[in-house]
Design an enzyme around this catalytic site. Structure first.
Site, PDB file in Angstrom:
ATOM      1  N   LYS A  36     -14.293   0.976  -3.197  1.00 17.25           N
ATOM      2  CA  LYS A  36     -15.152   1.383  -2.074  1.00 17.25           C
ATOM      3  C   LYS A  36     -16.375   2.144  -2.604  1.00 17.25           C
ATOM      4  O   LYS A  36     -17.511   1.901  -2.174  1.00 17.25           O
ATOM      5  CB  LYS A  36     -14.366   2.255  -1.092  1.00 17.25           C
ATOM      6  CG  LYS A  36     -13.258   1.527  -0.347  1.00 17.25           C
ATOM      7  CD  LYS A  36     -12.562   2.418   0.672  1.00 17.25           C
ATOM      8  CE  LYS A  36     -11.406   1.701   1.353  1.00 17.25           C
ATOM      9  NZ  LYS A  36     -10.703   2.543   2.357  1.00 17.25           N
TER      10      LYS A  36
ATOM     11  N   HIS B 277       8.581 -26.368   1.515  1.00 16.91           N
ATOM     12  CA  HIS B 277       7.983 -27.544   0.874  1.00 16.91           C
ATOM     13  C   HIS B 277       6.849 -27.154  -0.063  1.00 16.91           C
ATOM     14  O   HIS B 277       6.027 -27.987  -0.424  1.00 16.91           O
ATOM     15  CB  HIS B 277       7.510 -28.517   1.957  1.00 16.91           C
ATOM     16  CG  HIS B 277       8.629 -28.909   2.869  1.00 16.91           C
ATOM     17  ND1 HIS B 277       9.479 -29.957   2.607  1.00 16.91           N
ATOM     18  CD2 HIS B 277       9.096 -28.331   4.010  1.00 16.91           C
ATOM     19  CE1 HIS B 277      10.397 -30.027   3.566  1.00 16.91           C
ATOM     20  NE2 HIS B 277      10.190 -29.040   4.426  1.00 16.91           N
TER      21      HIS B 277
ATOM     22  N   GLU C 146       0.820  -1.211   0.000  1.00 23.89           N
ATOM     23  CA  GLU C 146       0.000   0.000   0.000  1.00 23.89           C
ATOM     24  C   GLU C 146       0.854   1.261   0.000  1.00 23.89           C
ATOM     25  O   GLU C 146       0.423   2.310  -0.456  1.00 23.89           O
ATOM     26  CB  GLU C 146      -0.925  -0.001   1.230  1.00 23.89           C
ATOM     27  CG  GLU C 146      -2.295   0.583   0.949  1.00 23.89           C
ATOM     28  CD  GLU C 146      -3.257   0.389   2.099  1.00 23.89           C
ATOM     29  OE1 GLU C 146      -4.265  -0.321   1.922  1.00 23.89           O
ATOM     30  OE2 GLU C 146      -2.999   0.925   3.200  1.00 23.89           O
TER      31      GLU C 146
HETATM   32  O1  LIG Z   1      -8.768   2.338   9.673  1.00 18.98           O
HETATM   33  P1  LIG Z   1      -9.753   2.454   8.574  1.00 18.98           P
HETATM   34  O2  LIG Z   1     -10.059   3.846   8.176  1.00 18.98           O
HETATM   35  O3  LIG Z   1     -11.011   1.657   8.876  1.00 18.98           O
HETATM   36  O4  LIG Z   1      -9.097   1.786   7.249  1.00 18.98           O
HETATM   37  C1  LIG Z   1      -8.710   0.442   7.232  1.00 18.98           C
HETATM   38  C2  LIG Z   1      -7.756   0.183   6.120  1.00 18.98           C
HETATM   39  O5  LIG Z   1      -8.385   0.450   4.854  1.00 18.98           O
HETATM   40  C3  LIG Z   1      -7.475   1.161   4.012  1.00 18.98           C
HETATM   41  O6  LIG Z   1      -7.865   2.485   3.972  1.00 18.98           O
HETATM   42  C4  LIG Z   1      -7.480   0.560   2.626  1.00 18.98           C
HETATM   43  O7  LIG Z   1      -8.755   0.440   2.139  1.00 18.98           O
HETATM   44  C5  LIG Z   1      -6.120   1.004   4.660  1.00 18.98           C
HETATM   45  O8  LIG Z   1      -5.218   1.995   4.290  1.00 18.98           O
HETATM   46  C6  LIG Z   1      -6.492   1.030   6.118  1.00 18.98           C
HETATM   47  O9  LIG Z   1      -5.476   0.498   6.915  1.00 18.98           O
END
Ligand SMILES: O=P(O)(O)OC[C@H]1O[C@](O)(CO)[C@@H](O)[C@@H]1O
Length: 434
Positions: free
Chosen positions: A406, A295, A274
């Site tokens: 998202k 293995h 990331e």
């Molecule tokens: O802590 P949050 O805002 O719930 O995000 C959880 C995770 O989702 C992300 O934003 C990735 O979708 C990560 O960078 C982060 O660690």
């Protein structure tokens, strides 16, 4: 952490980096270090994560979890950086805890969630909800499901819930409305760099781990940050990984030789992917485990494409157990050894087998898997990642590419108008059905 990059040198491996190449790269490391120190001094977004050893207050974390200190199980609801750091710590130090069972709900598979909930003694379980943004769908959905399970069991969840989140957002509002115990995520610290803050340490506190030792280990690692890769293990690792990627090792197999560090490899995968996966750049982290994956994966690492760096993490000291003697002559060599000796021999043999095949690998050594050393490993790998980000010249502390899916998800569930959701319906299909 101590780092040995000898098997990444061009005299041993291809791709490999020459000593002259390391000398030249060290000039860029010095410049990058200045940038990092300036970012730390100004508490800039991202760089601030490298100040956590002196900023995180273990007493404040213990005070916040006091209402849930005496439980049999802790269910942590969070995902990505809001789960992996905490899970890495409680999994690595499980033998040193107070026996509290640490359960992580960092996925939304319905059958799996149901099984986990049914296995929990809800009347003696506490809830740790973690979300930096407070808006992550998986975390909020799981929290609503868990809350309902407690209510159905007649257990008051408001008395045993701790929330770790930002100063605002849906999760903060929920915490305020129900007067839940709450801890704030530190400013300027992206999730994947927050293991050494309340985000990673609330669960550790509830499970009785030594927060001071973890932070002291991280602080000791912070003291090694100097402007040269020849003096700083973290920078030696970050610079070598970057240099090998530039020479073709586009994958980085993280292979801890300790079962207790398996989750650490997951944590590293998020950190590396990331942070560095941007602008068509970045080294693909691969999670593996020693000796198990000797293995399954070693054939590829030794004889497949020359596109991998293998990173070994090995503790110098481990608990041990004798291998009982046997009357089978062929096995006598085992009967005379211990499991720890076998583990160490297999590690050294695997490391040497890669060098013998000219495959780059790096050794990361810990004194043992304990709170102090783990704090140093987490901090060291974070600093290595920050340095690598400077060398790649990418924006290490953002993750814009995750937003598309998202938005599409919210659109598909009626959570707003998102063009991404329409694009989902336009999928190109070429189905081959049974
Ligand atoms: O802590 P949050 O805002 O719930 O995000 C959880 C995770 O989702 C992300 O934003 C990735 O979708 C990560 O960078 C982060 O660690």
């Amino acid at each position: 952490m101590d780092v040995d990059i000898g098997n990444a040198l061009a005299s041993v491996a291809s791709p490999g980096i020459s000593r002259e190449g390391l000398e030249r790269l060290d000039e860029r490391v010095a410049t990058a270090h200045e940038r990092i120190e300036a970012g730390r001094a100004n508490d800039e977004h991202g760089y601030a994560a490298l100040n956590l050893p002196e900023r995180t207050d273990p007493d404040a974390i213990r005070a916040a979890v006091e209402p849930v200190a005496d439980v049999d199980a802790l269910v942590t609801i969070g995902i990505g950086g809001s789960a992996l750091g905490a899970a890495t710590i409680t999994d690595a130090l499980a033998d040193a805890g107070d026996g509290t069972e640490a359960v992580y709900l960092d996925n939304i598979d319905p059958a799996w969630i149901t099984r986990r909930l049914e296995a929990l003694p809800l009347e003696s379980t506490a809830i740790n909800v973690v979300s930096r943004s407070g808006t992550t769908a998986e975390t909020l959905a799981n929290f609503l499901v868990v809350r309902e399970a407690f209510e159905d069991a007649g257990v008051d969840w408001t008395e045993r819930t701790v929330v770790t989140t930002g100063e605002s957002g849906p999760l903060r509002s929920l915490a305020n409305r129900h007067d839940l115990a709450a801890v704030s995520v530190p400013d300027g610290v992206p999730g994947r760099f927050s293991a050494l803050s309340a985000v990673g340490l609330v669960a550790a506190a509830v499970c009785g781990h030594d927060l001071e030792a973890i932070l002291e280990g991280a602080a000791a690692e912070a003291d090694t940050l100097t402007g040269s890769l020849f003096e700083c293990p973290a920078y030696a690792y970050g610079a070598t990984a970057y240099a090998l990627d530039a020479r073709g090792a586009s994958m980085n197999a993280m292979v801890p030789y300790a079962e207790s560090l398996e989750t650490y490899a997951e944590w590293f995968a998020q950190l590396w992917a990331e942070s560095l996966g941007k602008d068509d750049l970045g080294q693909t982290p691969v999670r593996a485990l020693g000796v198990t994956d000797q293995h399954s994966q070693l054939q590829l690492y030794r004889a497949g494409p020359r596109d991998k760096l293998v990173t070994f993490v090995t503790p110098r000291k481990t608990a041990d157990r004798d291998i009982p003697g046997t009357d089978v002559d062929e096995l006598a060599y085992l009967g005379d050894a211990t499991l720890g000796e076998l583990l160490e021999a297999e590690f050294e043999a695997t490391e040497a087998s890669l060098a013998a095949a000219g495959r780059p690998n790096v050794r990361v050594e810990l004194e043992s898997v304990d709170a102090f050393e783990l704090g140093g490993l987490l901090y060291g790998m974070e600093a290595a990642c920050v340095l690598a980000g400077e060398l790649y010249e990418v924006s290490t502390f953002t993750q814009p590419a995750v937003e598309w899916a998202k938005n599409a998800t919210r659109g598909l569930l009626g959570g707003g108008e998102f063009e991404e959701a329409e694009a989902v319906a336009e999928k190109t299909t070429l189905r081959v059905e049974r």
